[in-house]
Design a protein around this motif. Sequence first.
Motif, PDB file in Angstrom:
ATOM      1  N   LYS A  71       0.742  -1.068  -0.370  1.00  5.41           N
ATOM      2  CA  LYS A  71      -0.157   0.001  -0.415  1.00  5.41           C
ATOM      3  C   LYS A  71       0.766   1.368  -0.297  1.00  5.41           C
ATOM      4  O   LYS A  71       0.256   2.261  -0.204  1.00  5.41           O
ATOM      5  CB  LYS A  71      -0.749   0.027   1.040  1.00  5.41           C
ATOM      6  CG  LYS A  71      -2.200  -1.613   0.961  1.00  5.41           C
ATOM      7  CD  LYS A  71      -2.692  -0.882  -0.072  1.00  5.41           C
ATOM      8  CE  LYS A  71      -3.360  -2.515  -0.101  1.00  5.41           C
ATOM      9  NZ  LYS A  71      -4.597  -2.629  -0.883  1.00  5.41           N
ATOM     10  N   ARG A  72       2.335   0.900  -0.001  1.00  7.48           N
ATOM     11  CA  ARG A  72       2.866   1.995   0.696  1.00  7.48           C
ATOM     12  C   ARG A  72       2.847   3.586  -1.161  1.00  7.48           C
ATOM     13  O   ARG A  72       3.117   4.167  -1.081  1.00  7.48           O
ATOM     14  CB  ARG A  72       4.661   1.506   1.100  1.00  7.48           C
ATOM     15  CG  ARG A  72       4.813   1.649   1.917  1.00  7.48           C
ATOM     16  CD  ARG A  72       6.027   1.006   2.599  1.00  7.48           C
ATOM     17  NE  ARG A  72       6.586   0.077   1.739  1.00  7.48           N
ATOM     18  CZ  ARG A  72       7.267  -0.102   1.982  1.00  7.48           C
ATOM     19  NH1 ARG A  72       8.727   0.323   2.194  1.00  7.48           N
ATOM     20  NH2 ARG A  72       7.935  -1.465   0.983  1.00  7.48           N
ATOM     21  N   PHE A  73       3.448   2.076  -2.497  1.00  7.40           N
ATOM     22  CA  PHE A  73       2.931   2.624  -3.319  1.00  7.40           C
ATOM     23  C   PHE A  73       2.112   3.381  -4.284  1.00  7.40           C
ATOM     24  O   PHE A  73       0.608   2.618  -4.436  1.00  7.40           O
ATOM     25  CB  PHE A  73       3.669   1.318  -4.113  1.00  7.40           C
ATOM     26  CG  PHE A  73       4.438   0.965  -4.059  1.00  7.40           C
ATOM     27  CD1 PHE A  73       6.202   1.671  -3.857  1.00  7.40           C
ATOM     28  CD2 PHE A  73       5.145  -0.338  -3.876  1.00  7.40           C
ATOM     29  CE1 PHE A  73       7.287   0.998  -3.836  1.00  7.40           C
ATOM     30  CE2 PHE A  73       6.318  -1.145  -2.992  1.00  7.40           C
ATOM     31  CZ  PHE A  73       7.142  -0.017  -3.162  1.00  7.40           C
ATOM     32  N   PHE A  74       1.719   4.146  -4.876  1.00  7.50           N
ATOM     33  CA  PHE A  74       0.758   4.923  -5.072  1.00  7.50           C
ATOM     34  C   PHE A  74       0.702   5.409  -6.935  1.00  7.50           C
ATOM     35  O   PHE A  74       1.849   5.651  -7.369  1.00  7.50           O
ATOM     36  CB  PHE A  74       0.189   6.457  -4.324  1.00  7.50           C
ATOM     37  CG  PHE A  74      -0.697   6.857  -4.824  1.00  7.50           C
ATOM     38  CD1 PHE A  74      -2.219   7.014  -4.964  1.00  7.50           C
ATOM     39  CD2 PHE A  74      -0.723   8.738  -5.594  1.00  7.50           C
ATOM     40  CE1 PHE A  74      -3.191   7.912  -5.369  1.00  7.50           C
ATOM     41  CE2 PHE A  74      -1.196   8.758  -5.882  1.00  7.50           C
ATOM     42  CZ  PHE A  74      -3.031   8.293  -6.775  1.00  7.50           C
ATOM     43  N   VAL A  75      -0.409   4.749  -7.460  1.00  2.73           N
ATOM     44  CA  VAL A  75      -0.299   4.966  -9.042  1.00  2.73           C
ATOM     45  C   VAL A  75      -1.849   5.621 -10.053  1.00  2.73           C
ATOM     46  O   VAL A  75      -2.411   4.826  -8.812  1.00  2.73           O
ATOM     47  CB  VAL A  75       0.175   3.637  -9.266  1.00  2.73           C
ATOM     48  CG1 VAL A  75       0.245   3.414 -11.278  1.00  2.73           C
ATOM     49  CG2 VAL A  75       1.582   3.022  -9.088  1.00  2.73           C
ATOM     50  N   PRO A  76      -1.968   6.879  -9.630  1.00  3.69           N
ATOM     51  CA  PRO A  76      -2.757   6.695 -10.507  1.00  3.69           C
ATOM     52  C   PRO A  76      -3.711   6.285 -11.760  1.00  3.69           C
ATOM     53  O   PRO A  76      -2.749   5.396 -12.153  1.00  3.69           O
ATOM     54  CB  PRO A  76      -2.667   8.159 -10.937  1.00  3.69           C
ATOM     55  CG  PRO A  76      -1.123   8.955 -10.315  1.00  3.69           C
ATOM     56  CD  PRO A  76      -0.448   7.398 -10.181  1.00  3.69           C
ATOM     57  N   GLU A  77      -4.984   5.786 -11.646  1.00  5.91           N
ATOM     58  CA  GLU A  77      -6.003   5.351 -11.743  1.00  5.91           C
ATOM     59  C   GLU A  77      -5.548   5.630 -13.434  1.00  5.91           C
ATOM     60  O   GLU A  77      -4.770   4.374 -14.551  1.00  5.91           O
ATOM     61  CB  GLU A  77      -7.006   5.865 -12.207  1.00  5.91           C
ATOM     62  CG  GLU A  77      -8.003   4.653 -10.567  1.00  5.91           C
ATOM     63  CD  GLU A  77      -7.968   3.325 -10.458  1.00  5.91           C
ATOM     64  OE1 GLU A  77      -7.936   2.861 -11.456  1.00  5.91           O
ATOM     65  OE2 GLU A  77      -7.650   2.758  -9.001  1.00  5.91           O
ATOM     66  N   CYS A  78      -5.076   6.683 -13.837  1.00  3.55           N
ATOM     67  CA  CYS A  78      -5.163   6.648 -15.736  1.00  3.55           C
ATOM     68  C   CYS A  78      -3.187   5.633 -16.088  1.00  3.55           C
ATOM     69  O   CYS A  78      -3.235   6.029 -17.043  1.00  3.55           O
ATOM     70  CB  CYS A  78      -4.075   8.299 -15.624  1.00  3.55           C
ATOM     71  SG  CYS A  78      -3.442   9.413 -14.987  1.00  3.55           S
ATOM     72  N   LEU A  79      -2.723   5.332 -14.863  1.00  2.39           N
ATOM     73  CA  LEU A  79      -1.211   4.895 -15.121  1.00  2.39           C
ATOM     74  C   LEU A  79      -0.803   3.094 -15.420  1.00  2.39           C
ATOM     75  O   LEU A  79      -0.440   2.684 -15.256  1.00  2.39           O
ATOM     76  CB  LEU A  79       0.047   5.873 -14.596  1.00  2.39           C
ATOM     77  CG  LEU A  79       0.019   7.262 -14.250  1.00  2.39           C
ATOM     78  CD1 LEU A  79       1.287   8.111 -13.853  1.00  2.39           C
ATOM     79  CD2 LEU A  79       0.941   7.449 -15.766  1.00  2.39           C
ATOM     80  N   LYS A  80      -2.334   3.135 -14.766  1.00  2.00           N
ATOM     81  CA  LYS A  80      -1.689   1.939 -13.835  1.00  2.00           C
ATOM     82  C   LYS A  80      -2.436   0.703 -15.263  1.00  2.00           C
ATOM     83  O   LYS A  80      -1.395  -0.530 -15.130  1.00  2.00           O
ATOM     84  CB  LYS A  80      -3.004   1.563 -12.942  1.00  2.00           C
ATOM     85  CG  LYS A  80      -3.191   1.897 -11.516  1.00  2.00           C
ATOM     86  CD  LYS A  80      -4.661   1.581 -10.506  1.00  2.00           C
ATOM     87  CE  LYS A  80      -4.253   1.927  -9.525  1.00  2.00           C
ATOM     88  NZ  LYS A  80      -4.514   1.758  -8.319  1.00  2.00           N
ATOM     89  N   GLN A  81      -2.653   0.997 -16.306  1.00  2.00           N
ATOM     90  CA  GLN A  81      -3.152   0.372 -17.379  1.00  2.00           C
ATOM     91  C   GLN A  81      -1.485   0.104 -18.174  1.00  2.00           C
ATOM     92  O   GLN A  81      -1.288  -0.972 -18.124  1.00  2.00           O
ATOM     93  CB  GLN A  81      -3.543   1.222 -18.179  1.00  2.00           C
ATOM     94  CG  GLN A  81      -3.871  -0.172 -19.839  1.00  2.00           C
ATOM     95  CD  GLN A  81      -4.775  -1.139 -19.011  1.00  2.00           C
ATOM     96  OE1 GLN A  81      -5.861  -1.335 -18.197  1.00  2.00           O
ATOM     97  NE2 GLN A  81      -4.406  -2.472 -20.200  1.00  2.00           N
ATOM     98  N   SER A  82      -0.679   1.397 -17.879  1.00  2.00           N
ATOM     99  CA  SER A  82       0.556   1.000 -18.739  1.00  2.00           C
ATOM    100  C   SER A  82       1.646   0.386 -18.090  1.00  2.00           C
ATOM    101  O   SER A  82       2.156   0.032 -18.106  1.00  2.00           O
ATOM    102  CB  SER A  82       0.955   2.694 -19.084  1.00  2.00           C
ATOM    103  OG  SER A  82       1.450   2.771 -17.791  1.00  2.00           O
ATOM    104  N   LEU A  83       1.186  -0.356 -16.710  1.00  3.39           N
ATOM    105  CA  LEU A  83       2.275  -0.976 -16.119  1.00  3.39           C
ATOM    106  C   LEU A  83       1.944  -1.865 -15.994  1.00  3.39           C
ATOM    107  O   LEU A  83       2.425  -2.980 -15.735  1.00  3.39           O
ATOM    108  CB  LEU A  83       2.120  -0.555 -14.100  1.00  3.39           C
ATOM    109  CG  LEU A  83       3.033   0.797 -13.682  1.00  3.39           C
ATOM    110  CD1 LEU A  83       2.028   1.580 -11.989  1.00  3.39           C
ATOM    111  CD2 LEU A  83       3.972   1.132 -14.443  1.00  3.39           C
TER     112      LEU A  83
END
Length: 380
Positions: A195-207
Motif C-alpha cells: 500500500k505504500r506505492f501510489f499509482v493514479p488510475e490513469c497510469l495503472k494500465q501502462s504498468l
Amino acid sequence: KIFMNTLKYLQSNEFLLDVDLWRLFANLEELSKISLSFLKTFFETVKEHVSKSDSPMDFSSILRKFFQGDLCQTHQIYCLNYTSAVFYLENLRQREDFGIYLKQWCEQNEQCRRLHLPELLVAPLHRLTRYPLLLNNIWKRSTDETEKDFIWSLKEKVEKSIRDLEGKVKWLDNFQKFRQLQEVIVWPQVWDRDKRFFVPECLKQSLRENSSENILSSANRLLLHEGRLTLAESTRLLDVYLFLFDDFLLITKIKRNKKKHGGSDTSLIPVCPSLTPELQSFIREGGFCTVLDQPIPLDRLILKNIDPVHVTVFSLRNAFLIQHENRYRQCIAVFLLQAQTETAKKTWISQIETAISNYTTQHETKKSTAFCFPAESSEI
C-alpha cells in the motif's frame, strides 16, 4: 485397443462425442499395425530357418526395412503425444460419464487383466526402449562381419533416436507443467501488494502491460523443488507454497477461492500429472497461489539455519531463514519459514544450497568464457 474401440462404438451411438480420440490414443492403430507386421516378418524368418537348417538367417533385410522405415518414427509420434494424453485423461476422469466408460465398459474386460488405461498407455514407451536390446542380442549371435557392422550401426541410431526423444518428452512435460503454473500462480500489481506505492488510475494500465506472468513462459527454466511451508509473521503464521526454480525462488500465499476466474469453477481446470500430488489436490479444490513478494534471484539469496537455542526460546520448529539482498548487498526482505518436519527442513536447505551452487558455477563459467580473448597477433 479395447478402450479405443469401445470409445469408437460409444461415439457411433452418440455418447462421449466431445472426447477427442487422437488426444487420448494418438496414432495407436498405425503403431499396432507396423509393430505386428515387424513381429510376423521376424518370426517367419526364424521359422523358415528352423524348418530348413541349411537356409541362412537373414535379418539384415528385415531390420533395414523396419528400423530404417516407419517403426521408430511411429513410436516417436506416439511417445511425443503421451504426456498430453495423460494430462487430457486426468481431466476426463473427473467426469461421471467417462468414469462409467472406463470402469464398466472397459476395465471389467478379462483381456485388460485388471490394468487401467494409464498403465496401458505407457506400454509403447517401454516397447521402444527394448528394441536396442533386441538388436544387441542379434548382433551378438551374428557371424557375418558385414552384417554385424550394419546391426551395430543400426542399434546406435535407435539409441540416439531414443535419447533425442527423451529430451523432447522432458521438454514437453516441462512445458505442460509451466503452462499449468501460469494458470495457478497469480501476480498482484505492485500497488495491491504494498500500500505504500501510489499509482493514479490513469497510469495503472501502462504498468499492467509489463506483465510479470511472462517470467514463467521460458521453456528453458526448470522447477527443482516445491512444497508447502509456514511463514512466521509478526502476529500470525501464514501458509505459503514455495517454488524453487533453477534461477530464483518464488514465495506464494495459498488462497482458496472457487470464483477466481470470473465466477468459473476452478476445480474443473485440468491438472498436469507431473505436478506434486499436494499441488494437484490443491488445484482441484479451487486453490491458487498469490505471489507474496518479488522473485528472489539465487545470487541474491542468503540462507541461514536457525540455532537450536531459538527453537526453545521463540517456539520455532524446523525453522530456517531466507534473506533477499539487492545488488548493493543490502537486505530488502527476510522470510522466517517453518517446515512440517526436520527432514523436510533439511531437504529444503539442501535443495536451495545445491541450486545456488549450480547457478553460481554456471554463471561463473559464462563470465570466464565472455572474458576469454583470443591471443594477440605477433604483428600487433
